[in-house]
Scaffold this active site. Structure first.
Site, mmCIF file in Angstrom:
data_model
loop_
_atom_site.group_PDB
_atom_site.id
_atom_site.type_symbol
_atom_site.label_atom_id
_atom_site.label_comp_id
_atom_site.label_asym_id
_atom_site.label_seq_id
_atom_site.Cartn_x
_atom_site.Cartn_y
_atom_site.Cartn_z
ATOM 1 C CB CYS A 2 -0.665 -0.060 1.398
ATOM 2 S SG CYS A 2 -2.224 -1.911 1.053
ATOM 3 C CD GLU A 482 17.403 -12.947 -8.111
ATOM 4 O OE1 GLU A 482 16.661 -12.669 -7.430
ATOM 5 O OE2 GLU A 482 16.938 -11.557 -8.127
ATOM 6 C CG HIS A 505 20.491 -36.074 -4.401
ATOM 7 N ND1 HIS A 505 20.128 -37.005 -4.416
ATOM 8 C CD2 HIS A 505 21.465 -34.773 -4.723
ATOM 9 C CE1 HIS A 505 21.705 -37.299 -3.985
ATOM 10 N NE2 HIS A 505 22.378 -35.941 -5.066
#
Ligand code: G6P
Length: 610
Positions: A2, A482, A505
């Protein structure tokens, strides 16, 4: 979370509020509203959607107003709708609010019992009715003071009353609020860019402070009504720094700003280029403190957490002391052990992320020295930390972080060299070489950005895929994480980042014909190992997009479907460079898919609630 803005002065308030809200839209953009004082009345307009929608709804607004408040919302309580949009109203009282009122249900029941009628699902409406209740026999300032005594939680509030034309009263606790002082006009907002086009003179409000604005000036008060003397700071950004400057999106502009932004992070931080000695004063730390340091704890959220992971690798490599990295929302509730002689480092672009602030406060409460690596000057994290290192990236408007990330990495690199010197893990020559490597980064980024058209072409071919895997190892692992985060944030494509060695894995089960895997693998001492992972993916039909260094191009071409090259450079600065094609790839995929890359759905840039 906000954005709020208030204006009182001699100008027409509506365009100032609308322009300010557009600059705060990165904080939330699901609904918006404005309240303007017109003659003795307050008029409220609200709508679902972005500020442009509110702006077009105001086309029939013919009133004249020089005092107004506005709000852009990121929904917490109640869906995005006109009823739940701010400002909220109780007779002649209107308010806008950022934050969460934790005891709103009990307050609501109490107020309903007293005859107040609620028209929204928000927590905010209780504050409005409380002010109204207390304003029968009190001024707006006193009524707001009284109202916030009953509420628990976080708030930045701006309120107006029909009975007090020309006045806005604001209060803050755990949600950011800054005041701006112009010539015969005053502002209050969640963040400086909201009023930067009008004034660069700002006053940062602290928790438990109130501000009473009128065109003549601002009076700051404690919650007990005692006047407070506040310092006025002149900000050295200009409004143009928060403009798109000819780029189609803020995100693209900010990606292209990185050579300058990382140079700004480095400038002034070296005592000598020749010796590579770092100015520790810029970190607010002394050599003695670093020498006795035995552990570093880094805490952050989102992209900043990925920078923190890079910090772990680089600090352990250069300074040879253990580094723990944690997500702030996990750290704060797990009873963390902060030993003596440790340093707590918060990494935060905004300096307002609720979980990161809470983690930093927790460390301070345990007596641990805190350093904040932060971009926004005057933000809460930077003011509360014992020491602060500003990344100096300038305003980052795109919700998905880009230039702030590479600047954070550069800051951590500088810190690791300083710590390495203090701990004796690096000698003078070693430190100087590392700093000389760092000084090439801006040029290397410039060269990397030249690959934009080629990356766009790859994005065009791949943008219809439903899922991506990103792999990297060692210093490239945080970059893979990222890369995946960037893609999911701005294109809504499912993307996972993984340590390449961990692929077998689990994630390998995802690979089938054409499954795209972005691999960040410059030719370093782990390259051969990543090549094995690439072969495992290829033998299962996966599509390889390999980001590697220029001189490895020929080998890369033989084992992958697409190659993106970056200039040759040492392994330890390579992540700053490989971050760039990751960002560009996500950006172009998002644009090809028609996504709103600057303001992705459901996200907010500054997450000021838990
Ligand atoms: C939000 C933003 C991310 C950012 C994260 C942490 O999720 O959308 O881009 O990385 O908050 O923000 P901070 O300001 O603390 O770095």
């Amino acid at each position: 979370m906000c954005g709020i803005i208030g204006y009182t002065g001699g100008e027409e308030a509506v365009p100032i509020i609308i322009d300010g809200l557009k600059r705060l839209e990165y904080r939330g953009y699901d609904s918006a509203g404005i309240a303007c004082q017109c003659d003795a009345k307050v008029e409220v307009r609200r709508c679902k959607g972005k500020i442009s929608e509110l702006d077009s709804q105001l086309s029939d607004f013919s009133g004249s107003s020089s005092t107004a408040i506005g709000h852009t919302r990121w929904a917490t309580h109640g869906k995005p709708s006109e009823e739940n949009a701010h400002p909220h109203r109780s007779d002649g009282i209107v308010i806008v609010h950022n934050g969460i009122i934790e005891n709103y249900i009990e307050l609501k029941q109490q107020l309903e019992g007293e005859g107040y009628v609620f028209t929204s699902e928000t927590d905010t409406e209780v504050i409005c009715h409380l002010i109204k209740k207390h304003s029968e026999d009190k001024s707006l300032t006193e009524a707001l003071m009284e109202a916030i005594r009953s509420v628990r939680g976080a708030y930045a509030i701006a309120a107006m009353s029909e009975k007090e034309p020309g006045r806005i009263v604001a209060a803050r606790k755990d949600s950011p609020l800054v005041a701006g002082i112009g010539d015969g006009e005053c502002f209050v907002a969640s963040d400086i860019p909201a009023f930067l086009a009008h004034t660069r003179k700002v006053v940062f409000m602290e928790d438990g402070e109130m501000a009473v604005l009128s065109p003549e000036g601002i009076e700051f008060l404690s919650l007990e009504g005692k006047p407070i003397q506040k310092e006025t700071v002149t900000i050295d950004w200009n409004a143009a720094m928060a403009e798109k400057g000819g780029y189609r999106h803020f995100m693209l502009k900010e990606i292209f700003e990185q050579p300058r932004s990382v140079a700004d992070t480095i400038t002034g931080r070296l005592l000598s280029h020749r010796t590579g000695e770092i100015n520790l004063e810029e970190f607010g730390l002394e050599d003695q403190q670093l020498r006795t340091l035995e552990k570093v704890t880094i805490v952050a959220c989102g992209t900043s957490w990925h920078a923190g992971l890079f910090g772990k690798y680089i600090i352990e490599r250069f300074a040879r002391i253990p580094v723990e990295v944690d997500i702030a929302s996990e750290f704060r509730y797990r009873g963390p052990i902060l030993q003596d002689n440790s340093l707590f480092v918060s990494i935060t672009q905004s300096g307002e992320t609720a979980d990161t602030l809470a983690a930093q406060r927790l460390a301070q409460a345990q007596g641990t020295k805190t350093l904040s690596i932060c971009n926004v000057v005057g933000s809460t994290a930077s003011r509360e930390a014992d020491a602060v290192f500003f990344t100096r990236s300038g305003p980052e408007i795109g919700v998905a972080s880009t230039k702030a990330f590479t600047a954070q990495i550069v800051a951590l690199y500088l810190f690791s060299v300083a710590l390495g010197r203090a701990k004796g893990a690096l000698d003078e020559d070693g430190a100087r070489d590392l700093i000389n490597d760092l000084l090439t980064v801006a040029d290397l980024m410039e060269q990397t950005l030249l690959s934009d058209p080629e990356i766009k072409g790859i994005a065009k071919e791949l943008h219809k895929n439903k899922a991506f895997l990103f792999l990297g190892r060692s210093l490239q692992f945080p970059i893979a994480l990222e890369g995946a985060l960037k893609l999911k944030e701005i294109s809504y494509i499912h993307a996972e980042g993984y340590a390449a060695g961990e692929m077998k894995h689990g994630p390998i089960a995802l690979i089938d014909d054409g499954y795209p895997v972005v691999v960040c693998a410059p030719k370093d001492d782990l390259y051969e190992k990543v090549v094995s992972n690439i072969q495992e993916i290829r033998s299962r039909g996966g599509t390889i997009i390999l980001i590697t260094n220029e001189s490895n191009k020929a080998h890369a071409a033989g084992i992958s479907d697409y190659v993106i090259t970056v200039p040759d450079c040492p392994t330890h600065i390579m992540p700053i460079i490989t971050a760039v094609p990751m960002q560009l790839l996500s950006y172009h995929i998002g644009v090809f898919l028609g996504c709103d890359v600057d303001q992705p759905r459901n996200l907010a840039k500054s997450v000021t609630v838990e």
